[in-house]
Write a protein that holds these residues in place. Structure first.
Motif, mmCIF file in Angstrom:
data_model
loop_
_atom_site.group_PDB
_atom_site.id
_atom_site.type_symbol
_atom_site.label_atom_id
_atom_site.label_comp_id
_atom_site.label_asym_id
_atom_site.label_seq_id
_atom_site.Cartn_x
_atom_site.Cartn_y
_atom_site.Cartn_z
ATOM 1 N N ALA A 253 80.521 -2.799 0.756
ATOM 2 C CA ALA A 253 81.630 -2.689 1.693
ATOM 3 C C ALA A 253 81.190 -3.186 3.071
ATOM 4 C CB ALA A 253 82.090 -1.235 1.785
ATOM 5 N N ASP A 254 82.129 -3.779 3.809
ATOM 6 C CA ASP A 254 81.814 -4.247 5.153
ATOM 7 C C ASP A 254 81.416 -3.072 6.046
ATOM 8 O OD1 ASP A 254 82.560 -6.691 4.225
ATOM 9 O OD2 ASP A 254 84.369 -6.878 5.444
ATOM 10 N N VAL A 255 80.517 -3.341 6.964
ATOM 11 C CA VAL A 255 80.090 -2.338 7.941
ATOM 12 C C VAL A 255 80.373 -2.886 9.332
ATOM 13 C CG1 VAL A 255 78.142 -1.047 8.883
ATOM 14 C CG2 VAL A 255 78.282 -1.460 6.420
ATOM 15 N N ARG A 256 80.998 -2.069 10.174
ATOM 16 C CA ARG A 256 81.307 -2.465 11.545
ATOM 17 C C ARG A 256 80.368 -1.729 12.503
ATOM 18 N NH1 ARG A 256 86.267 -4.674 12.761
ATOM 19 N NH2 ARG A 256 86.523 -3.347 14.605
ATOM 20 N N ILE A 257 79.672 -2.511 13.320
ATOM 21 C CA ILE A 257 78.715 -1.971 14.278
ATOM 22 C C ILE A 257 79.162 -2.362 15.679
ATOM 23 C CG2 ILE A 257 76.316 -1.987 15.058
ATOM 24 C CD1 ILE A 257 76.583 -0.755 12.350
ATOM 25 N N ARG A 258 79.270 -1.377 16.566
ATOM 26 C CA ARG A 258 79.630 -1.676 17.950
ATOM 27 C C ARG A 258 78.505 -2.460 18.614
ATOM 28 N NH1 ARG A 258 81.134 3.658 21.026
ATOM 29 N NH2 ARG A 258 81.162 2.117 22.720
ATOM 30 N N GLY A 259 78.864 -3.602 19.235
ATOM 31 C CA GLY A 259 77.894 -4.392 19.967
ATOM 32 C C GLY A 259 77.506 -5.673 19.245
ATOM 33 N N ARG A 260 76.604 -6.428 19.872
ATOM 34 C CA ARG A 260 76.074 -7.676 19.327
ATOM 35 C C ARG A 260 74.693 -7.402 18.737
ATOM 36 N NH1 ARG A 260 77.790 -8.707 24.500
ATOM 37 N NH2 ARG A 260 75.609 -8.691 25.204
ATOM 38 N N LEU A 261 74.483 -7.786 17.516
ATOM 39 C CA LEU A 261 73.210 -7.519 16.873
ATOM 40 C C LEU A 261 72.123 -8.433 17.419
ATOM 41 C CD1 LEU A 261 74.139 -6.959 13.112
ATOM 42 C CD2 LEU A 261 74.096 -5.328 15.018
ATOM 43 N N VAL A 262 70.924 -7.895 17.494
ATOM 44 C CA VAL A 262 69.764 -8.657 17.927
ATOM 45 C C VAL A 262 69.276 -9.507 16.763
ATOM 46 C CG1 VAL A 262 67.403 -8.521 18.815
ATOM 47 C CG2 VAL A 262 69.112 -6.838 19.540
ATOM 48 N N ARG A 263 68.971 -10.752 17.034
ATOM 49 C CA ARG A 263 68.436 -11.612 15.978
ATOM 50 C C ARG A 263 66.992 -11.212 15.670
ATOM 51 N NH1 ARG A 263 65.483 -16.510 16.440
ATOM 52 N NH2 ARG A 263 65.272 -17.508 14.413
ATOM 53 N N ARG A 264 66.693 -11.058 14.388
ATOM 54 C CA ARG A 264 65.338 -10.743 13.941
ATOM 55 C C ARG A 264 64.702 -12.025 13.409
ATOM 56 N NH1 ARG A 264 65.775 -4.760 11.060
ATOM 57 N NH2 ARG A 264 67.546 -3.980 12.274
ATOM 58 N N ALA A 265 63.740 -12.560 14.156
ATOM 59 C CA ALA A 265 63.096 -13.800 13.745
ATOM 60 C C ALA A 265 62.225 -13.597 12.518
ATOM 61 C CB ALA A 265 62.262 -14.366 14.894
ATOM 62 N N VAL A 266 61.593 -12.433 12.403
ATOM 63 C CA VAL A 266 60.837 -12.031 11.217
ATOM 64 C C VAL A 266 61.138 -10.554 10.975
ATOM 65 C CG1 VAL A 266 58.565 -11.739 10.153
ATOM 66 C CG2 VAL A 266 58.984 -13.703 11.642
ATOM 67 N N ASP A 267 61.374 -10.206 9.725
ATOM 68 C CA ASP A 267 61.708 -8.817 9.392
ATOM 69 C C ASP A 267 61.052 -8.474 8.065
ATOM 70 O OD1 ASP A 267 62.792 -6.345 8.921
ATOM 71 O OD2 ASP A 267 64.889 -6.988 8.995
ATOM 72 N N ASP A 268 60.117 -7.517 8.088
ATOM 73 C CA ASP A 268 59.418 -7.138 6.858
ATOM 74 C C ASP A 268 60.124 -6.024 6.095
ATOM 75 O OD1 ASP A 268 58.932 -4.888 8.377
ATOM 76 O OD2 ASP A 268 56.754 -4.976 8.242
ATOM 77 N N GLY A 269 61.322 -5.616 6.551
ATOM 78 C CA GLY A 269 62.093 -4.600 5.849
ATOM 79 C C GLY A 269 61.681 -3.177 6.133
ATOM 80 N N SER A 270 60.781 -2.970 7.077
ATOM 81 C CA SER A 270 60.280 -1.622 7.339
ATOM 82 C C SER A 270 61.276 -0.752 8.108
ATOM 83 C CB SER A 270 58.963 -1.688 8.119
ATOM 84 O OG SER A 270 59.119 -2.404 9.333
ATOM 85 N N LEU A 271 62.345 -1.341 8.626
ATOM 86 C CA LEU A 271 63.382 -0.551 9.314
ATOM 87 C C LEU A 271 64.707 -0.665 8.580
ATOM 88 C CD1 LEU A 271 62.652 -1.243 13.106
ATOM 89 C CD2 LEU A 271 62.021 0.740 11.733
#
Length: 481
Positions: A318-336
């Motif tokens: 299902a779609d999720v709506r988040i208030r604000g602009r998301l920060v771009r993650r240049a590298v993400d190891d999935g730990s968060l």
């Protein structure tokens, strides 16, 4: 009379004691040998584990292979290979893209990222001097890795594939010639063998799904048209014609394995399932982005009204709506996992399911960021040369490091072992520099100047490159020998 032997320490050993002493010595040698072998084995096991961890990390989008303090120029990027490096697909340890020769002929080539040498070359189109005339518009060619079928990677004999769109459309500033013919060529990424070469509807954009390719273009009457074909046979699965007129141009993007996004030039997007059904009607957006692995689409709206909301679209969820602009993650190891990072002064974190606010950082930081082992690495908003590491669960600052002057812009990269920072030249300097920091505490480990007076260093996929100017293009590929 009993015979005795004087040893180096002056201790007297009787002849009768000799065999017992020799036995003890042999036992000690055996013990020492066993301990030595155990230590060597442990070191080899640790080294093997480190190599395995590095190999897994290197597969993350944006991650680099190990970079050491002896980093230098591996090879220089010439004009013919610039598009291969920046527009090509990185797969099977190679950079695969389309090269246009001096005579206008086009080939799919695979470059070795360590040397820049051709690993293989597959002809695409014959010579055409019009392609290389000064000021001539560029023809549309691009390549993308073919996502495996759900059970593909484990099947024996399955080789990675790359699909390339070859179109005679020409695009340039102030000029747009619609395409007349297009082809989709599928090659084996390991050896360049042609797996399929099929005619496609005239196209300026394409996207690849498992077993399918979506091609699209603006029709002569202004409609946008998208056709999805079987990747190998060319059989048309479905065709969609946009009801909207005056579409000046658009893109076709793949989202995960099941969605196709039709992106119009006037900031509208329509999402289609792999079977052609509409999963999201035409919607206006202020910013459209995908995560580095292209598994989801982030649709920002309300930004111009100062009420930004980001809708996260993922196949099967299902779609999720988040208030604000998301920060771009240049590298993400999935730990968060389960946490979304939101732009602002300061940065915020919100629950990925509910959108509830989890924390607000106590330092003004900006993106793009790196997410590694539960920490968020970003740059300071007030001091571009300052790097800040934030605990991704609490928002508290773990460490900060001031690397340069207030006007030295910093770019963050990583090989998973250290934090790599590309610094713009300081005032009066000709070249930028590359700095390595400890991920744990921000301690400076080493710093080297960029070669040849180059001012910027960044990543093209898994490749470390450097260039010069306000809008640099890769001039050299960097790495450890």
């Amino acid at each position: 009379m009993q015979q005795v032997e004087v040893v180096d320490d002056g201790h007297l050993i009787s002849a009768a004691d000799g065999p017992r002493a020799s036995g003890r010595a042999r036992r000690w040698v055996a013990v020492l040998l066993a301990v030595t072998l155990a230590l060597v084995g442990a070191q080899l096991a640790l080294a093997a584990r480190d190599r395995a961890v590095s190999a897994r990390f290197a597969q993350l989008p944006g991650a680099l292979p190990p970079v050491e303090a002896d980093v230098g120029v591996l090879w220089r990027v010439d004009d013919a290979d610039l598009a291969v490096l920046t527009e090509g697909a990185q797969v099977a340890g190679l950079v695969v893209g389309v090269r246009t020769g001096l005579d206008g002929a086009q080939d799919v080539v695979a470059l070795d990222p360590r040397t820049g040498a051709d690993r293989w070359t597959t002809p695409l189109s014959d010579a055409n001097p019009a392609r290389v005339q000064p000021g001539a518009p560029a023809s549309v060619t691009s390549c993308a890795p073919v996502p495996p079928e759900p059970s593909g990677p484990e099947q024996p004999g399955t080789e990675p594939l790359v699909a390339c769109l070859v179109s005679d459309a020409s695009l340039s500033i102030g000029s747009r010639r619609p395409p007349g013919t297009s082809r989709v060529v599928v090659v084996d990424a390991v050896d360049g063998r042609v797996v399929a070469d099929r005619t496609a509807p005239p196209a300026v954009a394409f996207a690849v799904l498992p077993g399918l390719v979506a091609v699209g273009a603006r029709a002569r009457d202004g409609h946008a048209e998208v056709t999805v074909q079987d990747l190998l046979t060319g059989e048309v699965r479905w065709h969609r014609r946009s009801p909207e007129l005056d579409v000046s141009g658009f893109d076709v993007v793949a989202v995960g394995d099941h969605l196709v996004g039709v992106v119009e030039a006037d900031s509208h997007v329509t999402l289609l399932a792999a079977d052609g059904t509409v999963t999201r009607e035409r919607q206006r957006y202020d910013r459209l982005s995908r995560d580095e692995a292209s598994t989801r689409l982030e649709i920002l709206s309300g930004n111009l009204a100062f009420r930004p909301v980001t809708t996260i679209v993922q196949p099967g969820r299902a779609d999720v709506r988040i208030r604000g602009r998301l920060v771009r993650r240049a590298v993400d190891d999935g730990s968060l996992a389960g946490i979304e990072l939101v732009e602002g002064s300061p940065m915020q974190a919100r629950d990925a399911a509910s959108g509830d606010k989890l924390w607000q950082a106590d330092r003004h930081t900006g993106g793009p960021v790196l997410v590694l082992r539960g920490l968020v690495y970003g740059t300071s908003v007030n001091m571009p040369g300052e790097i800040v590491a934030i605990d991704g669960r609490t928002g508290s600052v773990v460490w900060s490091a001031d690397l340069g002057a207030y006007d030295q812009q910093a770019r963050l990269m990583t090989d998973g072992r250290v934090l790599l920072v590309g610094l713009a030249p300081a005032q009066g300097a000709a070249e930028g520099s590359l700095v390595a920091l400890s991920l744990a505490d921000g301690q400076r480990l080493w710093q080297v100047p960029l070669p040849d007076g180059l001012s910027a260093v960044w990543t093209e996929g898994h490749v470390l490159v450097a260039g010069a100017g306000s809008e640099p293009t890769p001039a050299v590929v960097l790495g450890s020998p």
